[in-house]
Design a protein around this motif. Structure first.
Motif, PDB file in Angstrom:
ATOM      1  N   LYS A 129       0.849  -1.203   0.000  1.00  0.00           N
ATOM      2  CA  LYS A 129       0.000   0.000   0.000  1.00  0.00           C
ATOM      3  C   LYS A 129       0.885   1.254   0.000  1.00  0.00           C
ATOM      4  CE  LYS A 129      -4.081   1.857   2.247  1.00  0.00           C
ATOM      5  NZ  LYS A 129      -5.078   1.756   1.181  1.00  0.00           N
ATOM      6  N   LYS A 130       1.901   1.219   0.854  1.00  0.00           N
ATOM      7  CA  LYS A 130       2.849   2.351   0.906  1.00  0.00           C
ATOM      8  C   LYS A 130       3.500   2.591  -0.444  1.00  0.00           C
ATOM      9  CE  LYS A 130       4.760   1.724   5.332  1.00  0.00           C
ATOM     10  NZ  LYS A 130       5.959   1.151   5.936  1.00  0.00           N
ATOM     11  N   ASN A 131       3.810   1.486  -1.119  1.00  0.00           N
ATOM     12  CA  ASN A 131       4.521   1.591  -2.406  1.00  0.00           C
ATOM     13  C   ASN A 131       3.561   1.754  -3.596  1.00  0.00           C
ATOM     14  OD1 ASN A 131       6.654   1.114  -0.729  1.00  0.00           O
ATOM     15  ND2 ASN A 131       7.288  -0.815  -1.650  1.00  0.00           N
ATOM     16  N   LYS A 132       2.273   1.979  -3.286  1.00  0.00           N
ATOM     17  CA  LYS A 132       1.243   2.205  -4.315  1.00  0.00           C
ATOM     18  C   LYS A 132       1.128   1.037  -5.308  1.00  0.00           C
ATOM     19  CE  LYS A 132       1.117   7.239  -4.125  1.00  0.00           C
ATOM     20  NZ  LYS A 132       1.691   7.299  -2.785  1.00  0.00           N
ATOM     21  N   ILE A 133       1.168  -0.176  -4.756  1.00  0.00           N
ATOM     22  CA  ILE A 133       1.003  -1.378  -5.572  1.00  0.00           C
ATOM     23  C   ILE A 133      -0.435  -1.868  -5.382  1.00  0.00           C
ATOM     24  CG2 ILE A 133       1.767  -3.792  -5.828  1.00  0.00           C
ATOM     25  CD1 ILE A 133       3.799  -1.686  -6.841  1.00  0.00           C
ATOM     26  N   ALA A 134      -1.137  -2.078  -6.503  1.00  0.00           N
ATOM     27  CA  ALA A 134      -2.564  -2.386  -6.427  1.00  0.00           C
ATOM     28  C   ALA A 134      -2.851  -3.847  -6.077  1.00  0.00           C
ATOM     29  CB  ALA A 134      -3.232  -2.044  -7.763  1.00  0.00           C
ATOM     30  N   ALA A 135      -1.919  -4.739  -6.407  1.00  0.00           N
ATOM     31  CA  ALA A 135      -2.146  -6.166  -6.106  1.00  0.00           C
ATOM     32  C   ALA A 135      -0.820  -6.868  -5.861  1.00  0.00           C
ATOM     33  CB  ALA A 135      -2.876  -6.845  -7.268  1.00  0.00           C
ATOM     34  N   GLY A 187      -7.574  -2.260   0.268  1.00  0.00           N
ATOM     35  CA  GLY A 187      -7.414  -1.712  -1.076  1.00  0.00           C
ATOM     36  C   GLY A 187      -6.294  -2.364  -1.872  1.00  0.00           C
ATOM     37  N   VAL A 188      -5.558  -3.300  -1.245  1.00  0.00           N
ATOM     38  CA  VAL A 188      -4.534  -4.037  -2.005  1.00  0.00           C
ATOM     39  C   VAL A 188      -5.091  -5.438  -2.277  1.00  0.00           C
ATOM     40  CG1 VAL A 188      -2.191  -4.999  -1.977  1.00  0.00           C
ATOM     41  CG2 VAL A 188      -2.630  -2.771  -0.921  1.00  0.00           C
ATOM     42  N   GLU A 189      -5.184  -5.757  -3.556  1.00  0.00           N
ATOM     43  CA  GLU A 189      -5.748  -7.060  -3.933  1.00  0.00           C
ATOM     44  C   GLU A 189      -4.721  -8.172  -3.695  1.00  0.00           C
ATOM     45  OE1 GLU A 189      -7.352  -6.781  -7.882  1.00  0.00           O
ATOM     46  OE2 GLU A 189      -7.341  -8.969  -8.138  1.00  0.00           O
ATOM     47  N   ILE A 190      -5.195  -9.295  -3.201  1.00  0.00           N
ATOM     48  CA  ILE A 190      -4.281 -10.408  -2.954  1.00  0.00           C
ATOM     49  C   ILE A 190      -4.498 -11.488  -4.010  1.00  0.00           C
ATOM     50  CG2 ILE A 190      -3.724 -12.287  -1.352  1.00  0.00           C
ATOM     51  CD1 ILE A 190      -4.422 -10.135   0.872  1.00  0.00           C
TER      52      ILE A 190
END
Ligand code: AMP
Ligand code: FE
Ligand code: FE
Ligand code: ZN
Length: 278
Positions: A29-35, A57-60
């Motif tokens: 999330k900190k690194n603005k990665i969506a999944a 908000g981060v897809e696994i």
């Protein structure tokens, strides 16, 4: 539209990574990665653990990385969207777990003969889950004061050509592909650039591989270009990621160090969905 990026190759503390899945998601999330793709070696425990993580908000993306054998070469196979409770996959992971335990015990015997006084329990203490690997052994050797860093332990004792090294049991590549498929997953060839064996790619792909990890920290620009062409030729899905392990081992030092556009993940999900409908 703003681009969204994903990192589909990450190890957690359930194998030889140093962060647990919750920390992985926070870091992403900190690194603005969506999944994030959770792709531990030989276990889906980390994926199962993610069911307890509150959505942020981060897809696994559920995954696994199996170490396999193809014609005497060690080939890593990623499997995405497997059912972690599939009996065939569970049984396979259990067999690998047991063989990994036996192998570490054999390595400990060799180390003891070399004057490194270490016990199986010391190694178990370093593991966050069922999977035991050389990184855990390396950490235990450091903790006992025989070396300063895991890299030093690999170089002195447990690297592939060192005295205390013992091979581990590996599934045949074809067996691993079939198990991933049986568990409803998509088999993807991990980091082909590391094998220096491109001439075998067509026959490996012919065994039922559906995707290829084009983007990886150890792939050069030329590797990437070559593997995109191969993906095109054989109609393979394209994946990529950082192969993040955290501080102890690994080739990248942050989640998202290698990231790919979300559209690649979209295609992977479409492939899974089409399969479900058949
Ligand atoms: P294993 O599956 O138990 O043989 O351990 C292989 C793992 O050890 C790899 O996935 C890496 O995470 C780590 N590893 C391999 N070589 C080294 C090295 N030279 N230094 C540090 N870690 C390494
Ligand atoms: Fe690893
Ligand atoms: Fe790998
Ligand atoms: Zn990996």
């Amino acid at each position: 539209m703003r681009h969204r990026y994903v990192d589909l190759h990450i190890h957690t503390s359930f194998s030889d990574g140093s962060l647990n899945p919750r920390e992985i998601v926070e870091e992403a999330k900190k690194n603005k990665i969506a999944a994030v793709g959770i792709t531990d070696h030989d276990t889906m425990e980390g994926v199962i653990f993610t069911k307890n993580i509150e959505p942020c908000g981060v897809e696994i993306v559920p995954g696994i990385e199996l170490g396999t054998d193809y014609e005497g070469k060690e080939i890593h196979l990623l499997g995405y969207y497997c059912d972690p409770e599939n009996p065939a996959l569970e049984k396979t992971c259990e067999i690998i777990k047991e063989s990994r335990y036996d192998r570490i015990k054999k390595m400990i015997l060799k180390l003891q003969k070399m004057g490194v006084d270490i016990k199986f329990d010391d190694v178990l203490k370093q593991a966050g889950g069922d999977m035991l690997g050389r990184p855990h052994l390396a950490l235990a050797v450091c903790q006992k004061g025989y070396c300063k860093t895991p890299a030093e332990v690999f170089a002195k004792y447990i690297g592939n050509n060192c005295q205390a090294y013992v091979e581990r049991y590996r599934l045949k590549l074809k067996e691993a592909i079939d198990i991933i498929c049986e568990a409803g997953g998509i088999p993807v060839l991990a980091h082909p650039g590391l094998y220096k064996a491109d001439k075998f790619l067509p026959s490996m792909i012919g065994l039922g591989i559906r995707g290829i990890e084009v983007f990886h920290p150890e792939h050069s620009f030329l590797d990437v270009r070559r593997y995109i062409k191969i993906a095109d030729k054989y109609k393979l899905l394209i994946t990529g990621g950082s192969d993040f392990h955290g501080k102890a081992v690994g080739s990248s030092d942050s989640i998202g160090a290698v990231k790919i556009d979300y559209r690649y993940l979209h295609k992977l999900k479409m492939a899974k969905r089409v399969e479900k409908m058949i």
